[in-house]
Motif scaffolding. Structure first.
Motif, PDB file in Angstrom:
ATOM      1  N   THR A  91     -11.372  14.548  -7.341  1.00 55.68           N
ATOM      2  CA  THR A  91     -10.287  15.196  -8.081  1.00 55.68           C
ATOM      3  C   THR A  91      -9.431  14.209  -8.859  1.00 55.68           C
ATOM      4  O   THR A  91      -9.116  14.428 -10.036  1.00 55.68           O
ATOM      5  CB  THR A  91      -9.395  15.998  -7.108  1.00 55.68           C
ATOM      6  OG1 THR A  91     -10.199  16.968  -6.424  1.00 55.68           O
ATOM      7  CG2 THR A  91      -8.282  16.711  -7.854  1.00 55.68           C
ATOM      8  N   ALA A  99      -4.884  21.052 -12.946  1.00 55.99           N
ATOM      9  CA  ALA A  99      -4.187  21.158 -11.658  1.00 55.99           C
ATOM     10  C   ALA A  99      -4.138  22.604 -11.176  1.00 55.99           C
ATOM     11  O   ALA A  99      -4.241  22.877  -9.976  1.00 55.99           O
ATOM     12  CB  ALA A  99      -2.781  20.591 -11.779  1.00 55.99           C
ATOM     13  N   LEU A 124      -0.489  20.530  -7.745  1.00 55.46           N
ATOM     14  CA  LEU A 124      -1.249  19.503  -7.026  1.00 55.46           C
ATOM     15  C   LEU A 124      -0.748  19.330  -5.598  1.00 55.46           C
ATOM     16  O   LEU A 124      -1.542  19.102  -4.680  1.00 55.46           O
ATOM     17  CB  LEU A 124      -1.181  18.174  -7.789  1.00 55.46           C
ATOM     18  CG  LEU A 124      -1.908  18.156  -9.138  1.00 55.46           C
ATOM     19  CD1 LEU A 124      -1.685  16.835  -9.855  1.00 55.46           C
ATOM     20  CD2 LEU A 124      -3.402  18.415  -8.960  1.00 55.46           C
ATOM     21  N   PHE A 128      -8.460  18.905  -2.581  1.00 51.87           N
ATOM     22  CA  PHE A 128      -8.866  17.716  -3.319  1.00 51.87           C
ATOM     23  C   PHE A 128     -10.283  17.317  -2.910  1.00 51.87           C
ATOM     24  O   PHE A 128     -10.614  17.323  -1.723  1.00 51.87           O
ATOM     25  CB  PHE A 128      -7.903  16.562  -3.046  1.00 51.87           C
ATOM     26  CG  PHE A 128      -6.725  16.506  -3.979  1.00 51.87           C
ATOM     27  CD1 PHE A 128      -6.480  15.386  -4.757  1.00 51.87           C
ATOM     28  CD2 PHE A 128      -5.857  17.586  -4.097  1.00 51.87           C
ATOM     29  CE1 PHE A 128      -5.400  15.329  -5.616  1.00 51.87           C
ATOM     30  CE2 PHE A 128      -4.779  17.545  -4.951  1.00 51.87           C
ATOM     31  CZ  PHE A 128      -4.549  16.407  -5.724  1.00 51.87           C
TER      32      PHE A 128
END
Length: 287
Positions: free
Chosen positions: A157, A196, A271, A280
């Motif tokens: 990620t 995101a 995030l 992630f």
């Protein structure tokens, strides 16, 4: 190495998938747009209705081709376009895009000049919604669904987010009249924030509808400049004035200092929430 094994590795290499996916989906959408204009060109339909029909066709082709290509190519269910979470992600995406554009205009209203000279018929929203619909669906399926997703699965990620930011910096730094502000805003919004939103939701519906409402609200409702769209019919005929860092100048409110700030905050929220959900991905060499 056996030729068959080598060919299989090349075909399933993530960069091959990206090139193949973008070329096929983009080509089909381009053909749909061209053929749609040709087919509807001599009809008695209004331009607004033509735009709506073609926008729906473009979106359907992008969606269906993505689903079919990657269901066959990757031999899996396309969970990122699951209808199970459609309503929630579409609503969150639409509200986020609309709220951000409203916040940009709000700052201009209170600190510079934003006034409405006239309010036009609701029918003026048709053109804006058609263009925004096409942009939201096609762009995010190609950029997030194909490009970002496949890079993220391979490199993780964090690296994928960095690559997306750099991609938009490189693509926009040479644009005529580009400034540090306009390039930074585009990199944050298109490179970081939309990516995101996908990492947070693991659904393409959220970035698709965020992009749709973003492009719909800025020019369609508030009458602001959107550098990616050329729309004459807007709900509000408005006057925008003041310092370029607040108004975005020729690049519109989305390229203002407040746009960068609000979109950075939104990106970090997405995030942070994604991190809490363990969304992630690690790079392949750490797996």
């Amino acid at each position: 190495m056996n030729r068959k094994i080598l060919l299989n590795k090349i075909v399933n290499f993530f960069l091959t998938k990206i090139i193949f996916g973008i070329a096929i989906i983009g080509g089909l959408v381009f053909f749909t747009e061209w053929f749609g204009r040709l087919l509807l060109g001599n009809t008695g339909l209004s331009e607004d209705l033509k735009n709506v029909i073609i926008a729906i066709a473009d979106a359907c082709v992008a969606l269906l081709s993505y689903i079919l290509i990657f269901r066959i190519y990757e031999k899996r269910q396309i969970h990122e376009l699951s209808l199970t979470g459609f309503g929630k992600n579409a609503i969150v995406g639409f509200i986020t895009g609309f709220a951000l554009q409203s916040a940009f205009i709000g700052v201009i209203y209170f600190t510079a000049v934003y006034s409405i000279s006239s309010i036009n018929p609701l029918s003026f929203l048709v053109t804006a919604s058609a263009h925004a619909f096409t942009a939201g669906f096609v762009a995010e399926i190609l950029l997030i669904g194909v490009f970002f997703r496949l890079i993220e699965e391979q490199l993780g990620t964090t690296f994928a987010l960095i690559i997306m930011i750099l991609l938009f910096i490189i693509a926009h730094v040479s644009v005529e009249g580009a400034t540090f502000l306009s390039v930074s805003a585009t990199a944050v919004q298109a490179g970081l924030m939309l990516s995101a939103s996908y990492v947070f939701s693991r659904s393409l519906w959220l970035p698709v509808f965020l992009h749709f409402s973003w492009d719909f609200a800025e020019p369609g409702i508030y009458g602001g400049i959107n550098p990616g769209l050329s729309i004459e019919k807007t709900l509000f005929s408005s006057n925008i004035g003041g310092p370029v860092y607040l108004t975005g100048g020729p690049f519109g409110p989305q390229n203002s200092i407040q746009a960068i700030l609000f979109c950075l905050i939104t990106s970090f929220i997405f995030l942070w929430l994604a991190k809490q959900k363990n969304n992630f991905f690690e790079p392949y060499w750490k797996m």
